[in-house]
Scaffold this motif. Structure first.
Motif, PDB file in Angstrom:
ATOM      1  N   PHE A  36       0.597  -1.161   0.074  1.00 54.32           N
ATOM      2  CA  PHE A  36       0.275   0.050  -0.235  1.00 54.32           C
ATOM      3  C   PHE A  36       0.475   1.529   0.278  1.00 54.32           C
ATOM      4  CE2 PHE A  36      -2.499  -3.009   2.062  1.00 54.32           C
ATOM      5  CZ  PHE A  36      -3.676  -3.353   1.302  1.00 54.32           C
ATOM      6  N   LEU A  37       1.090   1.704  -0.667  1.00 56.22           N
ATOM      7  CA  LEU A  37       1.114   3.235  -1.375  1.00 56.22           C
ATOM      8  C   LEU A  37       0.105   4.395  -0.573  1.00 56.22           C
ATOM      9  CD1 LEU A  37       2.006   3.407  -4.988  1.00 56.22           C
ATOM     10  CD2 LEU A  37       3.835   2.689  -3.029  1.00 56.22           C
ATOM     11  N   PRO A  38       0.874   5.581   0.072  1.00 51.63           N
ATOM     12  CA  PRO A  38       0.522   5.913   1.065  1.00 51.63           C
ATOM     13  C   PRO A  38      -1.257   6.982   0.199  1.00 51.63           C
ATOM     14  CG  PRO A  38       2.537   6.997   0.903  1.00 51.63           C
ATOM     15  CD  PRO A  38       2.797   5.610  -0.376  1.00 51.63           C
ATOM     16  N   HIS A  39      -1.406   6.924  -0.809  1.00 52.41           N
ATOM     17  CA  HIS A  39      -2.147   6.969  -1.830  1.00 52.41           C
ATOM     18  C   HIS A  39      -3.797   6.635  -1.520  1.00 52.41           C
ATOM     19  CE1 HIS A  39      -0.342   6.056  -4.940  1.00 52.41           C
ATOM     20  NE2 HIS A  39      -1.595   5.289  -5.625  1.00 52.41           N
ATOM     21  N   ASP A  40      -3.022   5.545  -0.904  1.00 54.96           N
ATOM     22  CA  ASP A  40      -4.435   3.644  -0.921  1.00 54.96           C
ATOM     23  C   ASP A  40      -4.325   3.549   0.271  1.00 54.96           C
ATOM     24  OD1 ASP A  40      -3.064   3.244  -3.647  1.00 54.96           O
ATOM     25  OD2 ASP A  40      -1.102   1.842  -2.780  1.00 54.96           O
ATOM     26  N   GLY A  41      -5.620   3.717   0.912  1.00 49.09           N
ATOM     27  CA  GLY A  41      -6.458   3.429   1.134  1.00 49.09           C
ATOM     28  C   GLY A  41      -6.243   1.708   1.444  1.00 49.09           C
ATOM     29  N   HIS A  42      -6.343   1.338   3.294  1.00 51.57           N
ATOM     30  CA  HIS A  42      -6.447   0.049   3.418  1.00 51.57           C
ATOM     31  C   HIS A  42      -7.247   0.089   4.391  1.00 51.57           C
ATOM     32  CE1 HIS A  42      -2.793   1.570   4.550  1.00 51.57           C
ATOM     33  NE2 HIS A  42      -2.883   0.246   5.821  1.00 51.57           N
ATOM     34  N   LYS A  43      -8.354  -1.149   4.741  1.00 53.48           N
ATOM     35  CA  LYS A  43      -8.512  -1.936   5.265  1.00 53.48           C
ATOM     36  C   LYS A  43      -8.563  -3.334   5.767  1.00 53.48           C
ATOM     37  CE  LYS A  43     -13.243  -2.114   5.695  1.00 53.48           C
ATOM     38  NZ  LYS A  43     -15.073  -2.038   6.397  1.00 53.48           N
ATOM     39  N   PRO A  44      -7.128  -3.570   6.333  1.00 50.67           N
ATOM     40  CA  PRO A  44      -6.879  -4.663   6.611  1.00 50.67           C
ATOM     41  C   PRO A  44      -7.471  -5.509   8.268  1.00 50.67           C
ATOM     42  CG  PRO A  44      -4.925  -3.573   8.015  1.00 50.67           C
ATOM     43  CD  PRO A  44      -6.723  -2.307   6.968  1.00 50.67           C
ATOM     44  N   GLY A  45      -7.520  -6.592   8.340  1.00 48.94           N
ATOM     45  CA  GLY A  45      -7.433  -7.224   9.781  1.00 48.94           C
ATOM     46  C   GLY A  45      -8.960  -8.042   9.151  1.00 48.94           C
ATOM     47  N   ILE A  46      -9.590  -8.726   7.985  1.00 53.88           N
ATOM     48  CA  ILE A  46     -11.505  -8.700   7.801  1.00 53.88           C
ATOM     49  C   ILE A  46     -10.796  -9.662   7.822  1.00 53.88           C
ATOM     50  CG2 ILE A  46     -13.338  -8.761   6.792  1.00 53.88           C
ATOM     51  CD1 ILE A  46     -12.003  -5.686   5.886  1.00 53.88           C
ATOM     52  N   GLU A  47     -12.556 -10.210   9.150  1.00 49.83           N
ATOM     53  CA  GLU A  47     -12.447 -12.113   9.009  1.00 49.83           C
ATOM     54  C   GLU A  47     -12.537 -12.627   7.359  1.00 49.83           C
ATOM     55  OE1 GLU A  47     -15.157 -12.948  11.552  1.00 49.83           O
ATOM     56  OE2 GLU A  47     -16.691 -12.009  10.462  1.00 49.83           O
TER      57      GLU A  47
END
Length: 152
Positions: free
Chosen positions: A124-135
């Motif tokens: 993930f680069l600085p412009h990449d919104g990410h939501k990790p840790g999801i089941e």
């Protein structure tokens, strides 16, 4: 966002992610069975955070971005879902960029969802919104190494 096998990480050296150093650390972490915690590799330019946790329902996870560091999130064991959306299309809820290099965002619609399994990484680069840790269908125990690579 880039998703691939850890075996192919050297193909992305043009993104300036210090792939050879990451691979050396992955080998060291596996051979020495390193415990959870922060590990300096190249000082503040590259460090790793080894984590073990249980994945969560989607509603308990948040979109985030980082200004100072690129994330390479390598899954050693288990699997999790990670959502992705460009930062510019997200709405800020909490800005901790000055103290913790993280900005959190409201949940979003129309995002990209991918499953990251053991042996794979997400970049993930600085412009990449990410939501990790999801089941991924059920709660799973994940062992992960998050590499933080300082941006230029």
């Amino acid at each position: 966002m880039i998703v691939d096998s850890i075996k192919n990480i050297e193909k992305y050296d043009g993104v300036n992610i210090k792939a050879s150093e990451i691979l050396k650390f992955v080998k060291k972490a596996e051979e020495a069975n390193l415990k959870d915690g922060r590990y300096e590799i190249l000082g503040e330019d590259l460090f790793a955070m080894i984590q073990t946790y249980e994945t969560k329902p989607e509603g308990e996870c948040r979109f985030e971005t980082h200004n100072k560091y690129i994330d390479v999130q390598y899954i050693r064991e288990g699997k999790e879902v990670m959502d992705y959306k460009l930062r510019e299309k997200l709405t800020v809820t909490e800005d901790l960029s000055e103290t913790k290099d993280v900005i959190f965002y409201e949940d979003a619609e129309d995002y990209t969802r991918t499953v990251i399994e053991a042996g794979s990484f997400a970049l993930f680069l600085p412009h990449d919104g990410h939501k990790p840790g999801i089941e991924c269908g059920k709660i799973d125990t994940v062992k992960k190494i998050v590499f933080k690579i300082k941006t230029a």
